[in-house]
Scaffold this motif. Structure first.
Motif, PDB file in Angstrom:
ATOM      1  N   HIS A  65       2.112 -10.107   4.436  1.00  0.00           N
ATOM      2  CA  HIS A  65       2.872  -8.925   4.059  1.00  0.00           C
ATOM      3  C   HIS A  65       3.940  -9.263   3.026  1.00  0.00           C
ATOM      4  N   ARG A  67       7.305  -7.255   1.230  1.00  0.00           N
ATOM      5  CA  ARG A  67       8.171  -6.076   1.197  1.00  0.00           C
ATOM      6  C   ARG A  67       9.106  -6.193   0.003  1.00  0.00           C
ATOM      7  N   HIS A  80       5.789  -1.683   0.578  1.00  0.00           N
ATOM      8  CA  HIS A  80       5.176  -2.668   1.469  1.00  0.00           C
ATOM      9  C   HIS A  80       3.712  -2.839   1.101  1.00  0.00           C
ATOM     10  N   SER A 266       6.786  -5.358   9.370  1.00  0.00           N
ATOM     11  CA  SER A 266       6.631  -6.805   9.379  1.00  0.00           C
ATOM     12  C   SER A 266       5.996  -7.213  10.695  1.00  0.00           C
TER      13      SER A 266
END
Length: 862
Positions: A65, A67, A80, A266
């Motif tokens: 991930h 961000r 995201h 997250s």
């Protein structure tokens, strides 16, 4: 009123609209088929098998991930993004206590999944991580059999470390019974087990073979102490699984374990129910969905561009055949707008009929294409082919829009002339190319050149592939717009040689000059066919040959040990190490730097330069340890790295690490962009077995083979033989790409035949006049063949030039050398195929046109 006239025209001129109908039909079918692949990638589901009896599954998140927070004009924007990792991420076994303590949970079942290939005769002949009947084979602890559930039909559960329970499918295929011996290749050295029992699944399990071991043996083979693959959670009676999923998510969050969800928070842990359990079980399905989205989008986009180009050319030829009719309408005071509306409504009628029929044909075509991808191994069988209403609807809409736009473009010439000049205009084709068409052609030609230049600067395959095919379509479109000029220039150059062929050659030259616009409508699809076919057939060999050349130059080993099974165990490498012999284990994976994906490998550092030479240009391989990495020049340029720099990345199983760059090497195509120490990679992949062993030794092949006799499926090869094996694997991969673009080529070939047939059919009166002037049927057919071969020569020259320029730019960008891999025999086959299509599509309509008596045709009304 205008719609009624359009319907009457379509009914009266069915044969005249047949060519446009076929072009639109094929376009709609192609767009629908590609759309179903795209929809499957976006919405395709994966049915769970192993977790059928566990309504809730808790697993590690399988994504990396990123961000990003941006502050602009007093506003904060948070973006995201997530990308899948290559290997399975594992969970801490201690989470089981947290799950068990959540209200509503009746039972928590830990799951271990690891490669476990039964070495039967079928599996060693098939190769790969498969068991009997080509199914993927996995090992589990017997306690997780309840997740399906599997129940014993004979024998007992595994208790000793050398016991194994096999599923009923494997037992039937390999003719196993309790008490028999079975050798299993898992993550360690192959081991012989006693079949203690045979188990049958409750629900149908079609896509995997299950082997169950004792708990202790399963933990040893899984090689992830203190971790599990997933947890199956069984709710208490009356507890809603969705409600329990929410409670488990909150419980995990309260204990500090992040949970992934659809909103992209997250993550660390995911709690899934229903169809969402399938991707947890079958990790390759997530990657396949991404591949289908990319493949379907690329195929659909290319198909749409090709369809627009072909349909516009077809309608232009159709409108050109009706110039006298449309000129009469102008002469009797029909306005420009009325003629345009008439042509537009005719196009919409034909487009609607062709779009609906093509969309219906495209649905089974998409299914066949998907099944073929599954057969080639590009898509797992666990992913369900999804077909909704959107692809057919989009295909019909695109067909209607394309038909209407094509008619509008094709009618520009006839609607612009004044009524008084209309009849005179249709007697002869204007020798001048409109300035607007010429300017548009030059602009597209410049755009194509820009794309070729940009392609030469792209160094990654995902970025260069769409630009490659876009450049071909743009340059072919430029040829379509500049076609009349090109045909006249070709007629001028070929006038001398054609004059030597006799009267037919002279007539062919005169026809090419006088009917340049008609001939250009034929040249366009032929050029596109040659250019697209050469690009599709040679782009993968260009990249593959360069990679194999680097691999050949970089392998210094005397022998290469390969496996027909899941890989080469570490024990085999240890067996070969003796004295001054060097054995390099090579294990491959994929890692991510940020969200960008890089091919990586792990190699044994000891004695590495004896067996492997990646052409180090900076730093040294002597410093390669589990805390360092060697990077390719491409990766170093993209990431701005030099020896001594720190690099943060995510390993295949989602583990973040920071390593120091020890060396930069030039042969990245042959060996991947990142090279780590073997120990670091092997601890973070699903299958830690080596893909190959590079052996530096003075011993003969027989001595090595004798040392490896107890390891089934291993083969000692020369580096040249290993290179040939790699070429065979590349060919299998190339088949997927050929299949992906094969429909586009087939559509283009149909367009070639369609356009040629239309072009010849409209000249019935011309042929009759030639026969009345004394020409024989044979002379007329010879003239047609000469014209067709002249246009083929022009189209082949243009198509080959387009393909060569695009392939050269692709080669420069991807390999650093202007050396596209053009296979002479394949190229000749492409040209021969185009030639056969040209001759057949010219001769058959010509013979049909010549069957009617010349006097009857000449005196008949149009």
């Amino acid at each position: 009123m205008m719609l009624r006239y359009a319907l009457k025209t379509v009914r009266a001129r069915k044969a005249g609209f047949l060519g446009a109908f076929l072009a639109l039909l094929c376009a709609a079918a192609l767009i629908t088929a590609c759309g179903t692949l795209l929809e499957t990638g976006l919405r395709g589901t994966v049915r769970t098998e192993r977790y059928a009896a566990a309504p809730v599954v808790v697993s590690a998140d399988q994504n990396v991930h990123q961000r990003t927070v941006k502050h602009k004009k007093g506003k904060t924007k948070v973006k995201h993004k997530a990308k899948p990792i290559a290997e399975r991420a594992w969970l801490a076994a201690s989470l089981g206590d947290t799950l068990a303590g959540t209200p509503g949970v009746a039972r928590v079942i830990p799951e271990l999944t690891f490669p476990a290939t039964p070495l039967t005769e079928a599996s060693t002949n098939t190769g790969g991580d498969t068991g009997a009947d080509g199914r993927a084979a996995y090992g589990h602890a017997w306690e997780s059999a309840a997740l399906t559930p599997y129940r014993l039909t004979s024998g007992t559960a595994p208790e000793a470390a050398t016991d194994v329970v096999v599923d009923r499918h494997l037992a039937e295929r390999a003719r196993l019974a309790p008490g028999d011996r079975l050798t299993v290749q898992s993550t360690r050295a192959p081991r012989s087990y006693r079949v203690s029992g045979i188990a049958a699944p409750g629900p149908d399990v079609r896509h995997q073979t299950a082997l169950f071991f004792s708990a202790a043996e399963a933990r040893r083979l899984a090689a992830h102490p203190g971790q599990v693959t997933a947890f199956g959670v069984v709710p208490e009676a009356g507890t809603d699984p969705e409600r329990l999923r929410h409670d488990l998510t909150e419980a995990l969050r309260d204990t500090g374990n992040g949970t992934g969800g659809s909103k992209g928070a997250s993550t660390g842990v995911r709690v899934t129910t229903g169809d969402a359990r399938g991707p947890v079980e079958f990790l390759d399905a997530a990657g396949a969905r991404t591949k289908l989205v990319s493949m379907g989008g690329a195929m659909g986009g290319t198909s749409l561009l090709v369809a627009v180009l072909v349909v516009v050319g077809t309608f232009a030829l159709s409108v050109q055949q009706r110039h006298r009719e449309l000129a009469l309408l102008r002469a009797v005071a029909a306005t420009t707008g009325q003629v345009r509306r008439l042509l537009g409504r005719e196009a919409l009628i034909v487009g609607a009929a062709a779009g609906i029929a093509g969309a219906l044909l495209g649905l089974p075509l998409g299914g066949l294409l998907f099944d073929r991808f599954v057969a080639l191994g590009a898509v797992p069988a666990t992913l369900r082919h999804t077909t909704g209403f959107l692809p057919p609807l989009a295909a019909v809409a695109a067909t209607l829009l394309g038909a209407w736009a094509a008619a509008r473009i094709a009618s520009r010439r006839v609607t612009r002339i004044r009524p008084a000049e209309a009849l005179a205009e249709v007697r002869t084709e204007s020798p001048r190319t409109p300035w607007g068409r010429l300017l548009a052609g030059l602009v597209l030609l410049a755009g194509g050149v820009v794309l070729v230049v940009v392609l030469g600067m792209l160094r990654t395959e995902p970025a260069s592939t769409p630009v490659t095919f876009l450049a071909v379509v743009v340059l072919s479109t430029a040829v379509a717009l500049l076609g009349p000029l090109l045909v006249r220039a070709a007629a001028l150059l070929l006038a001398g040689p054609l004059r030597l062929t006799g009267h037919g050659g002279r007539l062919a030259t005169a026809n090419l000059r006088a009917g340049a616009a008609r001939a250009a409508s034929v040249v366009t699809p032929l050029t596109l066919l040659v250019a697209m076919a050469c690009t599709v057939l040679f782009v993968q060999p260009t990249l593959g040959d360069a990679a194999r050349a680097q691999a050949r130059e970089g392998v210094r080993a005397d022998w290469v040990v390969a496996s027909r099974g899941p890989g080469v165990p570490a024990a085999a490498a240890h067996r070969l190490r003796s004295g001054e012999d060097v054995v390099t284990e090579v294990v491959r994976t994929t890692v991510r730097v940020g969200l960008d994906k890089y091919a990586a490998q792990g190699v044994t550092p000891t004695g590495l330069t004896r067996t492997w030479d990646p052409d180090v240009v900076a730093g040294s391989l002597d410093g390669l340890t589990e805390r360092t990495v060697a990077v390719s020049e491409l990766a170093a340029d993209q990431l701005g790295l030099v020896p001594g720099d720190a690099l943060k990345l995510t390993l295949g199983d989602g583990t973040p690490v920071e390593v120091t760059v020890a060396a930069v090497y030039a042969r990245g195509l042959g060996f991947g962009d990142l090279t780590f120490a073997h120990g670091l990679v092997a601890a973070h992949v699903d299958n830690p077995l080596a893909a190959t062993l590079l052996v530096g030794t003075d011993r003969a092949r027989g001595d090595l083979a004798a040392a490896l006799r107890e390891f089934p499926g291993l083969t000692v090869l020369t580096p040249a033989a290993a290179d040939s094996l790699q070429a065979e694997r590349q060919q299998a991969s190339a088949e997927v790409n050929l299949l992906a673009m094969g429909l586009v080529l087939a559509f283009t070939a149909i367009a070639v035949v369609n356009t040629l047939a239309m072009s010849v059919s409209e000249r019935v009166r011309e042929f009759a006049l030639l026969r009345l002037a004394g020409a024989t049927r044979r002379q007329v057919l010879r003239m047609l063949r000469t014209e067709g071969l002249s246009l083929l020569l022009l189209a082949t020259t243009l198509g080959s030039a387009i393909a060569l320029s695009v392939l050269t730019a692709f080669s420069v960008g991807m390999t650093g050398r202007a050396a596209p891999a053009v296979l002479p025999l394949v190229y000749l086959a492409v040209v021969a195929g185009a030639g056969c299509l040209t001759l057949v599509a010219t001769a058959l309509p010509g013979r049909v046109a010549l069957r009617v008596r010349a006097v009857t045709v000449a005196t008949a009304r149009e």
